[in-house]
Design a protein around this motif. Structure first.
Motif, PDB file in Angstrom:
ATOM      1  N   LYS A 144       0.712  -1.088   0.139  1.00 38.82           N
ATOM      2  CA  LYS A 144      -0.146   0.026  -0.022  1.00 38.82           C
ATOM      3  C   LYS A 144       0.717   1.163   0.156  1.00 38.82           C
ATOM      4  N   SER A 145       2.128   1.065   0.649  1.00 40.29           N
ATOM      5  CA  SER A 145       2.912   2.414   0.696  1.00 40.29           C
ATOM      6  C   SER A 145       4.390   2.282   0.448  1.00 40.29           C
ATOM      7  N   CYS A 146       4.783   1.051  -0.139  1.00 38.69           N
ATOM      8  CA  CYS A 146       6.224   0.872  -0.408  1.00 38.69           C
ATOM      9  C   CYS A 146       6.091   0.651  -1.790  1.00 38.69           C
ATOM     10  N   GLU A 147       7.001   1.449  -2.743  1.00 34.86           N
ATOM     11  CA  GLU A 147       6.878   1.423  -4.066  1.00 34.86           C
ATOM     12  C   GLU A 147       7.759   0.481  -4.799  1.00 34.86           C
ATOM     13  N   ILE A 148       8.606  -0.046  -4.121  1.00 34.27           N
ATOM     14  CA  ILE A 148       9.392  -1.186  -4.725  1.00 34.27           C
ATOM     15  C   ILE A 148       8.569  -2.530  -4.921  1.00 34.27           C
ATOM     16  N   ASP A 149       9.270  -3.257  -5.803  1.00 33.53           N
ATOM     17  CA  ASP A 149       8.309  -4.527  -6.233  1.00 33.53           C
ATOM     18  C   ASP A 149       8.666  -5.469  -5.170  1.00 33.53           C
ATOM     19  N   LEU A 150       7.663  -6.158  -4.251  1.00 32.94           N
ATOM     20  CA  LEU A 150       7.972  -7.053  -3.142  1.00 32.94           C
ATOM     21  C   LEU A 150       7.540  -8.059  -3.584  1.00 32.94           C
ATOM     22  N   HIS A 151       7.126  -8.552  -5.093  1.00 35.81           N
ATOM     23  CA  HIS A 151       6.659 -10.060  -5.594  1.00 35.81           C
ATOM     24  C   HIS A 151       8.154 -10.850  -5.106  1.00 35.81           C
ATOM     25  N   PRO A 152       7.729 -12.202  -4.758  1.00 33.93           N
ATOM     26  CA  PRO A 152       8.588 -13.174  -4.419  1.00 33.93           C
ATOM     27  C   PRO A 152       9.747 -13.360  -5.451  1.00 33.93           C
ATOM     28  N   GLY A 153       9.358 -13.099  -6.732  1.00 30.97           N
ATOM     29  CA  GLY A 153      10.443 -13.288  -7.726  1.00 30.97           C
ATOM     30  C   GLY A 153      11.480 -12.147  -7.761  1.00 30.97           C
TER      31      GLY A 153
END
Length: 230
Positions: free
Chosen positions: A170-179
């Protein structure tokens, strides 16, 4: 890899002092366990609020008093330092070496020559952060670099559960997808407008390390983002 412990290269006299008493000339001896028991963590007053705001899908708690030592060094330059840490220094962006789940000593990459060594609470290990930092400084020796105890600089908030990533997104712009952001990855980033170190310690568990003065703000920011999942 052999298990790492926080007692590596810590001088015996400082280890003993951390577990028994402290003494200044002309003053009474003080039981170190009593001193440790009197500590207050940056988010301690929010413990009940974090408990009430947590549920099965997402939970928030503080992991206080972790040993944190800032290390400036060139990876591969000081073998003695790596031996003292018990792990090699990370060599790439986001890499964490050692106990990537945060269960013991881990070293987080912050920049090409800047790292954060994170270990367990002094109350568990019997080694004070300054004694541990002193052991690392001795190991660094004359090699270029610096070792500083920064344990009071940040606290650690743990966000866990199947919806933890949804809250962060919701508020962190980096890609947090496990990949892209696998377990054992840590970066310095922004949560909203607040700087934190974000560390993925498990499939559904994350550690956020804000400055101590921002602990209340970050905790309540996360609690607000958790509401729809609790």
């Amino acid at each position: 890899m052999a298990e790492q412990t926080m007692t590596i290269n810590a001088p015996e006299d400082t280890v003993e002092a951390a577990t028994s008493t402290t003494e200044t000339p002309g003053t009474p001896r003080v039981d170190r366990a009593v001193v440790l028991g009197m500590r207050r963590s940056p988010a301690q007053d929010l413990a009940e609020e974090m408990l009430r705001g947590s549920g099965e899908a997402v939970r928030l708690r503080e992991v206080p008093f972790l040993t944190q030592v800032a290390v400036r060094a060139t990876p591969g330059r000081s073998g003695a330092l790596a031996d003292a840490l018990g792990v090699d220094l990370p060599t790439s962006v986001g890499e964490v070496s050692g106990a990537v789940d945060g269960s013991d000593v881990a070293v987080l990459w912050l920049s090409p020559d800047e790292f954060l060594a994170v270990g367990r609470d002094e109350a568990e290990t019997g080694v004070s952060p300054d004694a541990y930092a002193g052991g690392l400084a001795d190991a660094l020796g004359s090699d270029p670099g610096q070792v500083v105890d920064v344990s009071a600089n940040r606290t650690t908030l743990e966000l866990s559960g199947t919806r933890a990533r949804s809250v962060l997104e919701k508020s962190c712009e980096i890609d947090l997808h496990p990949g892209k952001f696998a377990v054992g990855t840590a970066v310095a980033t922004l949560l909203g407008s607040t700087g934190v170190i974000l560390w993925r310690t498990g499939e559904d568990s994350w550690r956020l390390m804000p400055r101590a003065s921002f602990a209340t703000h970050v905790a309540r920011w996360l609690l607000d983002g958790m509401r729809e999942y609790v």
